[in-house]
Motif scaffolding. Structure first.
Motif, PDB file in Angstrom:
ATOM      1  N   LYS A  33      12.069  19.511   1.650  1.00 48.93           N
ATOM      2  CA  LYS A  33      12.057  18.262   2.413  1.00 48.93           C
ATOM      3  C   LYS A  33      10.721  17.946   3.066  1.00 48.93           C
ATOM      4  N   TRP A  34       9.687  18.733   2.740  1.00 48.65           N
ATOM      5  CA  TRP A  34       8.380  18.455   3.338  1.00 48.65           C
ATOM      6  C   TRP A  34       7.738  17.249   2.668  1.00 48.65           C
ATOM      7  N   LEU A  35       7.670  17.247   1.358  1.00 53.62           N
ATOM      8  CA  LEU A  35       7.118  16.121   0.610  1.00 53.62           C
ATOM      9  C   LEU A  35       8.276  15.332   0.032  1.00 53.62           C
ATOM     10  N   VAL A  36       8.521  14.181   0.619  1.00 58.35           N
ATOM     11  CA  VAL A  36       9.667  13.363   0.222  1.00 58.35           C
ATOM     12  C   VAL A  36       9.240  11.901   0.090  1.00 58.35           C
ATOM     13  N   PRO A  37       9.939  11.148  -0.746  1.00 57.99           N
ATOM     14  CA  PRO A  37       9.669   9.709  -0.795  1.00 57.99           C
ATOM     15  C   PRO A  37       9.987   9.078   0.563  1.00 57.99           C
ATOM     16  N   VAL A  38       9.231   8.067   0.922  1.00 61.49           N
ATOM     17  CA  VAL A  38       9.436   7.381   2.199  1.00 61.49           C
ATOM     18  C   VAL A  38      10.904   6.986   2.363  1.00 61.49           C
ATOM     19  N   LYS A  39      11.530   6.504   1.298  1.00 61.56           N
ATOM     20  CA  LYS A  39      12.920   6.033   1.373  1.00 61.56           C
ATOM     21  C   LYS A  39      13.906   7.146   1.731  1.00 61.56           C
ATOM     22  N   GLU A  40      13.513   8.424   1.559  1.00 63.37           N
ATOM     23  CA  GLU A  40      14.383   9.554   1.888  1.00 63.37           C
ATOM     24  C   GLU A  40      13.983  10.235   3.193  1.00 63.37           C
ATOM     25  N   SER A  41      13.042   9.653   3.908  1.00 61.02           N
ATOM     26  CA  SER A  41      12.550  10.259   5.148  1.00 61.02           C
ATOM     27  C   SER A  41      13.077   9.505   6.362  1.00 61.02           C
ATOM     28  N   TRP A  42      12.802  10.053   7.534  1.00 57.90           N
ATOM     29  CA  TRP A  42      13.193   9.395   8.783  1.00 57.90           C
ATOM     30  C   TRP A  42      12.473   8.056   8.945  1.00 57.90           C
ATOM     31  N   PHE A  80       0.849  -1.187   0.000  1.00 63.15           N
ATOM     32  CA  PHE A  80       0.000   0.000   0.000  1.00 63.15           C
ATOM     33  C   PHE A  80       0.887   1.242   0.000  1.00 63.15           C
ATOM     34  N   ILE A  81       2.009   1.139   0.692  1.00 62.90           N
ATOM     35  CA  ILE A  81       3.037   2.179   0.743  1.00 62.90           C
ATOM     36  C   ILE A  81       4.305   1.573   0.160  1.00 62.90           C
ATOM     37  N   THR A  82       4.950   2.296  -0.760  1.00 60.04           N
ATOM     38  CA  THR A  82       6.200   1.826  -1.354  1.00 60.04           C
ATOM     39  C   THR A  82       7.323   2.778  -0.946  1.00 60.04           C
ATOM     40  N   ASP A 135       8.845   4.705  -2.734  1.00 55.16           N
ATOM     41  CA  ASP A 135       8.698   5.942  -3.509  1.00 55.16           C
ATOM     42  C   ASP A 135       7.431   6.730  -3.183  1.00 55.16           C
ATOM     43  N   THR A 136       6.584   6.200  -2.311  1.00 58.84           N
ATOM     44  CA  THR A 136       5.373   6.922  -1.917  1.00 58.84           C
ATOM     45  C   THR A 136       5.771   8.236  -1.259  1.00 58.84           C
ATOM     46  N   ILE A 137       5.077   9.310  -1.611  1.00 56.63           N
ATOM     47  CA  ILE A 137       5.383  10.630  -1.054  1.00 56.63           C
ATOM     48  C   ILE A 137       4.825  10.731   0.367  1.00 56.63           C
ATOM     49  N   TYR A 138       5.690  11.135   1.269  1.00 57.34           N
ATOM     50  CA  TYR A 138       5.372  11.287   2.688  1.00 57.34           C
ATOM     51  C   TYR A 138       5.433  12.765   3.061  1.00 57.34           C
ATOM     52  N   PHE A 139       4.473  13.210   3.886  1.00 52.06           N
ATOM     53  CA  PHE A 139       4.475  14.579   4.391  1.00 52.06           C
ATOM     54  C   PHE A 139       5.317  14.610   5.665  1.00 52.06           C
ATOM     55  N   ASN A 140       6.533  15.103   5.545  1.00 53.63           N
ATOM     56  CA  ASN A 140       7.460  15.179   6.678  1.00 53.63           C
ATOM     57  C   ASN A 140       7.188  16.465   7.453  1.00 53.63           C
ATOM     58  N   ASN A 141       6.262  16.394   8.397  1.00 56.55           N
ATOM     59  CA  ASN A 141       5.834  17.580   9.138  1.00 56.55           C
ATOM     60  C   ASN A 141       6.858  18.045  10.172  1.00 56.55           C
ATOM     61  N   LEU A 142       8.005  17.414  10.202  1.00 60.59           N
ATOM     62  CA  LEU A 142       9.069  17.806  11.135  1.00 60.59           C
ATOM     63  C   LEU A 142       9.963  18.905  10.564  1.00 60.59           C
ATOM     64  N   ALA A 188      12.345   5.657   6.890  1.00 57.59           N
ATOM     65  CA  ALA A 188      13.144   4.572   6.313  1.00 57.59           C
ATOM     66  C   ALA A 188      13.957   3.839   7.379  1.00 57.59           C
ATOM     67  N   LYS A 189      14.280   4.529   8.463  1.00 57.52           N
ATOM     68  CA  LYS A 189      15.049   3.895   9.549  1.00 57.52           C
ATOM     69  C   LYS A 189      14.151   3.119  10.511  1.00 57.52           C
ATOM     70  N   ARG A 190      12.840   3.356  10.426  1.00 52.59           N
ATOM     71  CA  ARG A 190      11.892   2.730  11.363  1.00 52.59           C
ATOM     72  C   ARG A 190      11.236   1.465  10.816  1.00 52.59           C
ATOM     73  N   VAL A 191      11.363   1.246   9.504  1.00 49.09           N
ATOM     74  CA  VAL A 191      10.675   0.125   8.866  1.00 49.09           C
ATOM     75  C   VAL A 191      11.644  -0.614   7.948  1.00 49.09           C
ATOM     76  N   THR A 192      11.196  -1.786   7.502  1.00 47.68           N
ATOM     77  CA  THR A 192      11.963  -2.549   6.529  1.00 47.68           C
ATOM     78  C   THR A 192      11.358  -2.275   5.157  1.00 47.68           C
ATOM     79  N   LEU A 193      12.135  -1.641   4.290  1.00 45.95           N
ATOM     80  CA  LEU A 193      11.672  -1.324   2.951  1.00 45.95           C
ATOM     81  C   LEU A 193      12.199  -2.357   1.974  1.00 45.95           C
TER      82      LEU A 193
END
Length: 169
Positions: free
Chosen positions: A151-160, A130-132, A134-141, A162-167
């Motif tokens: 850096k607000w709208l970034v692919p999941v793989k380029e966000s924080w 459901f999430i890949t 490359d899915t765009i994530y809203f990095n509200n930090l 990526a360190k919390r999940v297994t991609l």
């Protein structure tokens, strides 16, 4: 859709202007959005820090994210002026029966729509595609105008995240 929001960010603010992003628990209706626009415009027009006007900006993005920005090169934003912005957001919460401070619900852009997902369900969403990465994530930090633009709208793989999940790439 994702790049269009940058056109709404005022050019006359320094790249290191402070930014606060508040994510609503739901999409605002048009009538609510218009009311919020009035509240934001009124707040920014009267935003002060120790009696000095704050060079501020406020807007509702994607019908769900309130962004406040202060250019501190003109006037520094202190505790009291930050508190006044938080009071505004709490007022919006109360007026429209939304949650603006839930940091455990994540927002993604899927098929040109904002979709919310509890952090606890993120790995499941990734495992079931459901999430890949490359899915765009809203990095509200994001904390500055530059980060908001880049850096607000970034692919999941380029966000924080990526360190919390297994991609699976």
């Amino acid at each position: 859709m994702t790049e269009n929001y940058k056109e709404l960010i005022p050019a006359g603010f320094a790249a290191d202007s402070r930014v606060w992003v508040y994510q609503s628990s739901r999409l605002f209706m048009l009538s609510e959005a218009l009311h919020i626009e009035d509240l934001l415009n009124n707040f920014v027009a009267n935003w002060n820090s120790h009696g000095a006007p704050v060079k501020g900006y406020g807007n509702l993005f994607f019908g769900q994210f309130i962004v406040l920005m202060a250019d501190e090169r003109a006037t520094g934003v202190s505790g009291c002026s930050t508190d006044s912005s938080v009071r505004l957001i709490k007022q919006i919460e109360e007026l429209f029966k939304v949650n603006m401070f839930d940091r455990t619900t994540l927002a993604f852009l899927l098929k040109d729509k904002v979709q919310m997902l509890p952090l606890a369900q993120l790995q499941y969403a990734i495992d079931n595609s459901f999430i890949t990465p490359d899915t765009i994530y809203f990095n509200n930090l994001v904390q500055t105008k530059d980060e908001l633009e880049n850096k607000w709208l970034v692919p999941v793989k380029e966000s924080w995240l990526a360190k919390r999940v297994t991609l699976s790439m």
